[in-house]
Design a protein around this motif. Structure first.
Motif, PDB file in Angstrom:
ATOM      1  N   THR A  68      11.205  39.107  85.118  1.00  0.00           N
ATOM      2  CA  THR A  68      10.368  40.209  84.283  1.00  0.00           C
ATOM      3  C   THR A  68       9.112  40.602  84.745  1.00  0.00           C
ATOM      4  OG1 THR A  68       9.364  38.378  82.939  1.00  0.00           O
ATOM      5  CG2 THR A  68      11.430  39.445  82.122  1.00  0.00           C
ATOM      6  N   HIS A  69       8.660  39.866  85.640  1.00  0.00           N
ATOM      7  CA  HIS A  69       7.263  40.339  86.301  1.00  0.00           C
ATOM      8  C   HIS A  69       7.076  39.149  87.487  1.00  0.00           C
ATOM      9  CE1 HIS A  69       4.945  37.235  84.165  1.00  0.00           C
ATOM     10  NE2 HIS A  69       5.690  37.207  83.082  1.00  0.00           N
ATOM     11  N   PRO A  75       0.888  39.855  83.103  1.00  0.00           N
ATOM     12  CA  PRO A  75       1.870  41.102  82.576  1.00  0.00           C
ATOM     13  C   PRO A  75       1.415  42.004  81.448  1.00  0.00           C
ATOM     14  CG  PRO A  75       2.446  38.938  81.727  1.00  0.00           C
ATOM     15  CD  PRO A  75       1.450  38.658  82.591  1.00  0.00           C
ATOM     16  N   ASP A  76       0.147  41.541  80.904  1.00  0.00           N
ATOM     17  CA  ASP A  76      -0.269  42.317  79.869  1.00  0.00           C
ATOM     18  C   ASP A  76      -1.761  42.770  80.309  1.00  0.00           C
ATOM     19  OD1 ASP A  76       1.663  41.268  78.031  1.00  0.00           O
ATOM     20  OD2 ASP A  76       0.666  39.493  77.741  1.00  0.00           O
ATOM     21  N   LYS A  79      -4.592  48.794  81.378  1.00  0.00           N
ATOM     22  CA  LYS A  79      -4.699  49.919  82.442  1.00  0.00           C
ATOM     23  C   LYS A  79      -5.868  50.712  82.112  1.00  0.00           C
ATOM     24  CE  LYS A  79      -0.455  49.301  83.826  1.00  0.00           C
ATOM     25  NZ  LYS A  79      -0.275  48.390  85.282  1.00  0.00           N
ATOM     26  N   ASP A 275       7.309  51.065  84.600  1.00  0.00           N
ATOM     27  CA  ASP A 275       8.112  49.888  83.642  1.00  0.00           C
ATOM     28  C   ASP A 275       8.796  48.937  84.422  1.00  0.00           C
ATOM     29  OD1 ASP A 275       6.615  50.965  81.497  1.00  0.00           O
ATOM     30  OD2 ASP A 275       8.031  52.519  80.932  1.00  0.00           O
ATOM     31  N   PRO A 277      10.153  45.832  86.501  1.00  0.00           N
ATOM     32  CA  PRO A 277       9.462  44.319  86.552  1.00  0.00           C
ATOM     33  C   PRO A 277       8.711  44.084  87.773  1.00  0.00           C
ATOM     34  CG  PRO A 277      11.750  44.160  86.004  1.00  0.00           C
ATOM     35  CD  PRO A 277      11.426  45.745  86.229  1.00  0.00           C
ATOM     36  N   ASN A 279       6.694  46.127  89.022  1.00  0.00           N
ATOM     37  CA  ASN A 279       5.245  46.790  88.723  1.00  0.00           C
ATOM     38  C   ASN A 279       4.702  46.193  87.695  1.00  0.00           C
ATOM     39  OD1 ASN A 279       5.233  48.595  91.024  1.00  0.00           O
ATOM     40  ND2 ASN A 279       6.572  49.996  89.852  1.00  0.00           N
ATOM     41  N   LYS A 280       5.127  45.225  86.892  1.00  0.00           N
ATOM     42  CA  LYS A 280       4.537  44.777  85.759  1.00  0.00           C
ATOM     43  C   LYS A 280       3.244  44.087  86.022  1.00  0.00           C
ATOM     44  CE  LYS A 280       4.961  44.026  81.129  1.00  0.00           C
ATOM     45  NZ  LYS A 280       5.239  45.367  80.271  1.00  0.00           N
ATOM     46  N   GLY A 281       2.056  44.601  85.367  1.00  0.00           N
ATOM     47  CA  GLY A 281       1.213  43.741  85.614  1.00  0.00           C
ATOM     48  C   GLY A 281       0.315  44.108  86.970  1.00  0.00           C
ATOM     49  N   ASN A 284      -3.156  48.771  87.932  1.00  0.00           N
ATOM     50  CA  ASN A 284      -3.955  48.607  86.736  1.00  0.00           C
ATOM     51  C   ASN A 284      -5.098  49.669  86.841  1.00  0.00           C
ATOM     52  OD1 ASN A 284      -2.181  46.526  85.747  1.00  0.00           O
ATOM     53  ND2 ASN A 284      -3.297  45.282  86.759  1.00  0.00           N
TER      54      ASN A 284
END
Length: 648
Positions: A68-69, A75-76, A79, A275, A277, A279-281, A284
């Motif tokens: 997922t990341h 991951p949270d 931005k 969106d 995985p 690029n998650k986190g 930013n």
């Protein structure tokens, strides 16, 4: 070769000639067995293929197909905001793929590849030599890696809204082979037999028979993808200097260019891959701004004034003495050291081996004795550095002691290519010098003896000349925009050379002249760098190999060694990680034996200073600081800084 991993150390040394012979036979048996495996697997390749979401040569991937990341990102992470950094010198082009002009900082950031990279950092940054799909959603290859098929994401878009297709990929690959940097184009063109566009989102590469399969899939998968439509409509060339850029598919796009002053990139609000995985986190910041300065002092003063907000400090004097101003004292600026798990960049004083006088290793040895690390570190660098010896410093692939075990057997198998002293002497380490005085008399005597032996006698005027009466003259090319500390280091080194009777001349030139002269190798000595290597592949040949040594921009010494070539070839023939490691330890030993660089110093930590509006993961990954990639902006902290007047 941007990512780093850890591997096993060389085994203990054999104690007798009988053991040496046994090791040699074992090494040859390994080669025969490896080639047998290659021949046998060729029959399986017709039936067996691998389909995956990522690639590594040995097939081991840390992240599974439903990751997922990446583990090290937040991951949270929110931005927003801007991060701004400084660079020195000038730019007159936004095309970094040409020898013409001086490319702007981060001018590749808009472009993506089938197998993804990050913003100025390898991605993922916690593993080495693993590559994950970005523009592709999967890839498929036969077990012998004779070909690879990339299945692309239909949703991928350039910033102008047009789709990214297999036609763009094939066009980009052909463009760089025809118009790109010669050393890269020559190396890659010999390895690709055919490129086939199967449909709009499927492309197949077939590789040349009879060559190593190392670094083939990741090289073609890591190629930047440009818009075929834009190039055909504009008539632009890859080998020209220009400010106009083709649309990219990446998270960032150009917002503003002010030549020689600044470049601003903004995050594409319509970025197609936001969106994923992968690029998650990451990605930013809303903006990444680069400010240009003419010299190090003006850049540092601008940081203190808040004209930019993040420094990855490389100047030891400034780190030790200059961060005592009020914004640091009151906490508006954070100053900290963060761990760096990657091998240090092998930088140092490079010999131009194309110069006749420097082809004599005795002369290079004498010149190297003019560098006093201990005095330099204590007097100019506040004791903050360690002496670097290896191209893989402080890793299991650093050659140590005399060759032993499997490494010795391998070197013996190379026959007369290996100098006898390489088999019996310890891996080359830098000489030691007195820290109390710049000119170490013990080393001076050694240097004088070597120069006498090489035919450069001292005349009545104290100058060294050869039998034809020609003076021993060496010029050092230095970028005047660099740090004052580096300038002082080189000036003192040159002073020691003059003490040997060498006519040593320091030529400080502006950034644009420096770039042009370095590309043309118009120097005897220069401060530059090579790359560490914790895996093998075609990139080693571009950097350290003979084939492109006369013109490769990645090989500033012009190193051309049959021994190094053969070791690189052997590393690419190896079929296991353990046997690859043996060859790479031997490569480190051989490169150090060649003495084309005077190694200087290294730092095993990142020195960073930034306005207290940025945050980062608790654990920094081993192979990348990632401040432009996976750090993030804290809006509340930023507002507090502005309220306090620390930032405008």
């Amino acid at each position: 070769m941007q990512r780093m991993c850890q591997m096993t150390k060389a085994t203990t040394r054999a104690a007798s000639d009988l053991t040496h012979e046994r090791n040699w036979r074992n090494w040859m048996a390994f080669l025969v067995f490896g080639f047998a495996l290659i021949a046998a697997s060729g029959t399986r390749a017709q039936e067996e293929t691998v389909k995956s979401h990522g690639y590594s040569f040995f097939g081991d991937l840390k992240y599974g197909p439903d990751y997922t990341h990446f583990d090290y990102v937040n991951p949270d992470a929110p931005k927003g905001g801007e991060i701004s950094i400084a660079t020195l010198g000038t730019f007159d082009s936004m095309n970094p793929y040409s020898r013409k002009g001086r490319g702007g900082a981060l001018s590749t950031v808009m472009y993506e590849s089938l197998l993804g990279e990050g913003v100025n950092v390898a991605t993922p940054a916690d593993v080495y030599a693993e590559y994950y799909c970005l523009l592709c959603e999967s890839l498929e290859y036969d077990v012998d890696k004779n070909w690879v098929i990339f299945y692309m994401r239909p949703e991928a878009r350039f910033s102008d809204g047009t789709p990214v297709t297999a036609h763009d990929v094939a066009f980009s690959q052909q463009l760089i082979l025809e118009q790109g940097l010669r050393s890269y184009a020559d190396a890659v063109s010999k390895r690709i037999q055919d490129i086939e566009v199967i449909d709009d989102h499927t492309i197949k590469y077939s590789f040349t028979p009879g060559i190593s399969r190392r670094s083939l899939i990741e090289v073609v998968g890591g190629m930047s993808v440009w818009s075929k439509k834009w190039y055909e409509e504009t008539g632009a060339r890859l080998d020209e200097s220009r400010l106009e850029t083709s649309p990219g598919s990446g998270a960032y796009m150009i917002e503003e260019i002010d030549v020689n002053r600044r470049i601003t990139y903004k995050r594409n609000p319509d970025y197609w891959g936001a969106d994923l995985p992968f690029n998650k986190g990451r990605n930013n910041f809303d903006r990444i701004r680069i400010e240009y300065f003419g010299d190090e002092n003006s850049a540092f003063e601008a940081f203190k004034a808040g004209e930019y907000t993040f420094r990855n400090e490389g100047n030891s004097r400034q780190w030790a003495k200059a961060y005592d101003f009020p914004k640091v004292q009151n906490g508006h600026i954070v100053k900290k050291e963060l761990p760096d798990g990657a091998p240090p960049t092998p930088n140092g004083i490079i010999f131009n081996l194309g110069r006749e006088v420097l082809k004599d290793k005795r002369v290079r040895e004498a010149v190297s004795l003019g560098f006093n690390f201990e005095w330099t570190n204590e007097s100019l660098q506040y004791g903050l550095f360690k002496p670097r010896a290896s191209f893989n410093q402080d890793t299991p692939l650093m050659a140590t002691g005399t060759p032993q075990g499997a490494e010795l057997a391998f070197l013996q198998s190379l026959g007369d290519l290996v100098p006898p002293d390489m088999l019996t002497e310890e891996a080359r380490i830098p000489h030691t010098s007195s820290a109390s005085r710049l000119l170490d008399r013990r080393n001076l005597r050694k240097a004088m003896s070597l120069l006498d032996e090489a035919g450069w006698a001292v005349g009545d005027d104290g100058k060294r000349r050869n039998a034809a009466g020609q003076p021993l003259r060496l010029t050092f090319l230095l970028n005047s925009a660099g740090s004052a500390t580096l300038s002082a280091v080189i000036e003192n080194f040159m002073s020691n050379l003059q003490g040997m009777g060498i006519e040593a001349v320091l030529e400080k030139v502006d950034a644009s002249q420096y770039t042009a002269r370095e590309r043309d190798r118009d120097y005897d000595l220069v401060f530059d760098s090579y790359i560490p290597f914790l895996s093998t592949g075609g990139g080693l040949q571009q950097v350290y190999g003979s084939e492109a040594s006369e013109y490769s921009v990645f090989n500033p010494a012009g190193l051309a060694s049959p021994l190094v070539d053969e070791i690189i070839e052997a590393s690419q023939r190896a079929t296991t990680k353990e046997d690859t490691d043996v060859t790479l330890i031997a490569l480190d030993r051989a490169l150090r034996h060649e003495l084309f660089m005077i190694p200087v110093w290294y730092n095993d930590a990142h020195w960073v200073a930034y306005y207290d509006q940025y945050e980062h993961p608790d654990v920094i990954p081993s192979y990348g600081l990632g401040y432009l990639d996976f750090w993030w902006y804290n809006q509340d902290k930023a507002q507090a800084l502005r309220a306090a007047g620390a930032l405008r």
